[in-house]
Scaffold this motif. Structure first.
Motif, short mmCIF file in Angstrom:
data_model
loop_
_atom_site.label_atom_id
_atom_site.label_comp_id
_atom_site.label_asym_id
_atom_site.label_seq_id
_atom_site.Cartn_x
_atom_site.Cartn_y
_atom_site.Cartn_z
N LYS A 1 -10.78 11.79 -54.64
CA LYS A 1 -9.59 12.28 -53.94
C LYS A 1 -9.24 11.31 -52.81
O LYS A 1 -10.10 10.98 -51.98
N SER A 2 -7.98 10.88 -52.77
CA SER A 2 -7.52 9.95 -51.74
C SER A 2 -6.21 10.46 -51.14
O SER A 2 -5.32 10.90 -51.88
N PHE A 3 -6.10 10.40 -49.82
CA PHE A 3 -4.88 10.82 -49.14
C PHE A 3 -3.83 9.70 -49.22
O PHE A 3 -4.16 8.52 -49.07
N VAL A 4 -2.57 10.10 -49.46
CA VAL A 4 -1.49 9.11 -49.58
C VAL A 4 -0.29 9.59 -48.77
O VAL A 4 -0.13 10.78 -48.50
N VAL A 5 0.55 8.63 -48.42
CA VAL A 5 1.80 8.95 -47.75
C VAL A 5 2.89 8.04 -48.31
O VAL A 5 2.62 6.88 -48.63
N VAL A 6 4.09 8.58 -48.45
CA VAL A 6 5.24 7.80 -48.93
C VAL A 6 6.24 7.73 -47.78
O VAL A 6 6.56 8.76 -47.16
N TYR A 7 6.74 6.51 -47.51
CA TYR A 7 7.60 6.37 -46.35
C TYR A 7 8.66 5.29 -46.59
O TYR A 7 8.52 4.45 -47.49
N GLY A 8 9.71 5.32 -45.76
CA GLY A 8 10.72 4.27 -45.77
C GLY A 8 11.74 4.39 -46.89
O GLY A 8 11.57 5.16 -47.84
N PRO A 9 12.82 3.62 -46.79
CA PRO A 9 13.91 3.67 -47.78
C PRO A 9 13.47 3.22 -49.17
O PRO A 9 14.09 3.60 -50.16
N ASN A 10 12.42 2.40 -49.23
CA ASN A 10 11.94 1.92 -50.53
C ASN A 10 10.86 2.82 -51.12
O ASN A 10 10.26 2.48 -52.14
N ARG A 11 10.63 3.94 -50.46
CA ARG A 11 9.61 4.90 -50.94
C ARG A 11 8.26 4.21 -51.13
O ARG A 11 7.60 4.31 -52.15
N THR A 12 7.85 3.47 -50.11
CA THR A 12 6.57 2.76 -50.15
C THR A 12 5.42 3.75 -50.07
O THR A 12 5.41 4.65 -49.23
N ARG A 13 4.45 3.56 -50.97
CA ARG A 13 3.28 4.46 -51.00
C ARG A 13 2.08 3.75 -50.37
O ARG A 13 1.78 2.61 -50.70
N LYS A 14 1.41 4.44 -49.47
CA LYS A 14 0.24 3.87 -48.79
C LYS A 14 -0.95 4.82 -48.92
O LYS A 14 -0.80 6.03 -48.72
N THR A 15 -2.11 4.27 -49.26
CA THR A 15 -3.34 5.06 -49.33
C THR A 15 -3.97 5.09 -47.94
O THR A 15 -4.19 4.05 -47.32
N LEU A 16 -4.27 6.28 -47.44
CA LEU A 16 -4.79 6.45 -46.09
C LEU A 16 -6.32 6.47 -46.05
O LEU A 16 -6.91 6.14 -45.03
N GLY A 17 -6.95 6.86 -47.12
CA GLY A 17 -8.41 6.93 -47.14
C GLY A 17 -8.88 7.97 -48.14
O GLY A 17 -8.10 8.77 -48.65
N ARG A 18 -10.16 7.92 -48.42
CA ARG A 18 -10.73 8.82 -49.42
C ARG A 18 -11.38 10.03 -48.76
O ARG A 18 -12.04 9.91 -47.73
N TYR A 19 -11.17 11.17 -49.36
CA TYR A 19 -11.79 12.42 -48.93
C TYR A 19 -13.17 12.54 -49.57
O TYR A 19 -13.33 12.20 -50.74
#
Length: 376
Positions: free
Chosen positions: A42-60
């Motif tokens: 399981k890994s936390f993710v966030v999507v941001y910005g006009p290009n819908r960039t996906r970033k992995t924040l870290g593993r649970y």
């Protein structure tokens, strides 16, 4: 895409998909969620910005839900305020800047080390540097099947560029934080016996130029392969019966002078003079030989009763043979251009004797030993 109220309780009850990955988005914080893989990671993710960039924040559970949510809020706030510095540079741009910085601070061989691994194993192109996740990097390292040692070298190169990016304020944190790395290859102890050394020498004398000649030089001098490959005609002083290799070529950054024995001189005298290098590349003008893999495989395919070996094993065999014929340890270390060893500390500071004459005696004895071996 499923949306749920993420909590510590729901995180523990999420069921892995039968294949691929599934992302569960948080009802409480838009664009924030948890990605679960087929294997249950399981890994936390966030999507941001006009290009819908996906970033992995870290593993649970290495990072908690609370920590991940706060991190996502900070990132989304930064984007909203227009201070997301990390989105402004691609992997390709970062790589170019990193290598330029390396060229100003490091030896040529070190720069080549990083360039080779980054270009061979990490082809991320125009992807944003901050969008490259830990799994992106680790997947590429795990694809390396050549050796555990190369996996280790690739990991070191990746870790170095990400740590550099943090220092340059191009990343907030490295995707490799907390990764233990890949176990480096254990120190080898392989030494060729006399029969094996004779077999390699015999085939090297018949092998095409320049590889066959390089192998003979390695056997005669104990040089590292990259040092031998970069030899230039101007390094050779027949009057002084020596070859002097500049500091920028040697591994330890120190000038290295080795004796020019009769057998070594004969091998060198038989080489064609194509350009300034003894062993130039056949494909690129002005560069040195680099066809190690295919050339070694071709030579080794003709060998019988020789266990697998590396070219560096010839260097170890060189040192072992010198011990066998009675060469003093400190002279062998001089022949190998070792900095540490029997002469170290205060003695190393004040002892400026070159030991060239002692090295010539040792080289003569070594060549005589080989001659008896090869003529038998």
């Amino acid at each position: 895409m499923p949306r749920i109220a993420l909590s510590d309780r729901t995180l523990k009850t999420l069921t892995p998909p039968t294949s691929g990955q599934t992302t569960y988005w948080d009802e409480g914080l838009g664009n924030f969620g948890v990605r679960i893989s087929q294997g249950g990671a399981k890994s936390f993710v966030v999507v941001y910005g006009p290009n819908r960039t996906r970033k992995t924040l870290g593993r649970y559970p290495i990072i908690s839900l609370k920590q991940a949510r706060e991190k996502a809020k900070e990132l989304l706030a930064e984007v909203t305020l227009g201070i997301d510095k990390q989105r402004s540079i691609s992997w390709k741009q970062a790589r170019e800047r990193f290598l330029l910085d390396c060229e100003r601070k490091n030896k040529r061989n070190t720069v080549a080390y990083y360039r080779k691994r980054l270009d061979t194993h990490f082809k991320f192109g125009q992807r944003n540097l901050s969008d490259i996740s830990k799994q992106d990097v680790l997947q590429r390292i795990r694809r390396i099947k050549t050796s555990a040692s190369e996996q280790h070298h690739a990991f070191v190169a990746a870790r170095t560029i990400f740590n550099w990016a943090i220092r340059e304020d191009l990343l907030a944190s490295s995707p490799l934080n907390g990764v233990r790395g890949f176990k480096p290859a254990q120190a080898r102890e392989r030494v060729l016996n006399d029969n094996e050394l004779l077999a390699v020498w015999t085939e090297a004398t018949q092998a095409p130029y320049p590889y066959g000649a390089i192998v003979m030089v390695l056997i005669l001098t104990g040089l590292r392969r990259n040092e031998a490959a970069q030899l230039e005609w101007t390094f050779i002083n027949e009057t002084a019966e020596a070859i002097t290799i500049p500091a920028h070529i040697t591994k330890n950054g120190r000038v290295h002078t080795i004796p020019l024995g009769k057998t070594l001189l004969q091998v060198i005298s038989d080489l064609p003079r194509i350009n300034r290098f003894l062993f130039p590349s056949a494909h690129e003008k002005g560069t040195v030989f680099n066809g190690w893999g295919k050339s070694k495989a071709r030579l080794d395919s003709t060998l019988e009763n020789v266990e697998p070996y590396t070219l560096h094993d010839l260097r170890r065999t060189f040192a072992t043979t010198h011990a066998k014929i009675g060469t003093p340890v400190h002279v062998t270390e001089k022949l190998l251009n070792h900095v540490s060893g029997t002469i170290s500390g205060v003695a190393a500071i004040y002892n400026r004797h070159t030991y060239l004459e002692e090295m010539k005696v040792a080289a003569t004895a070594y060549e005589e030993y080989l001659k008896c071996l090869f003529d038998s």
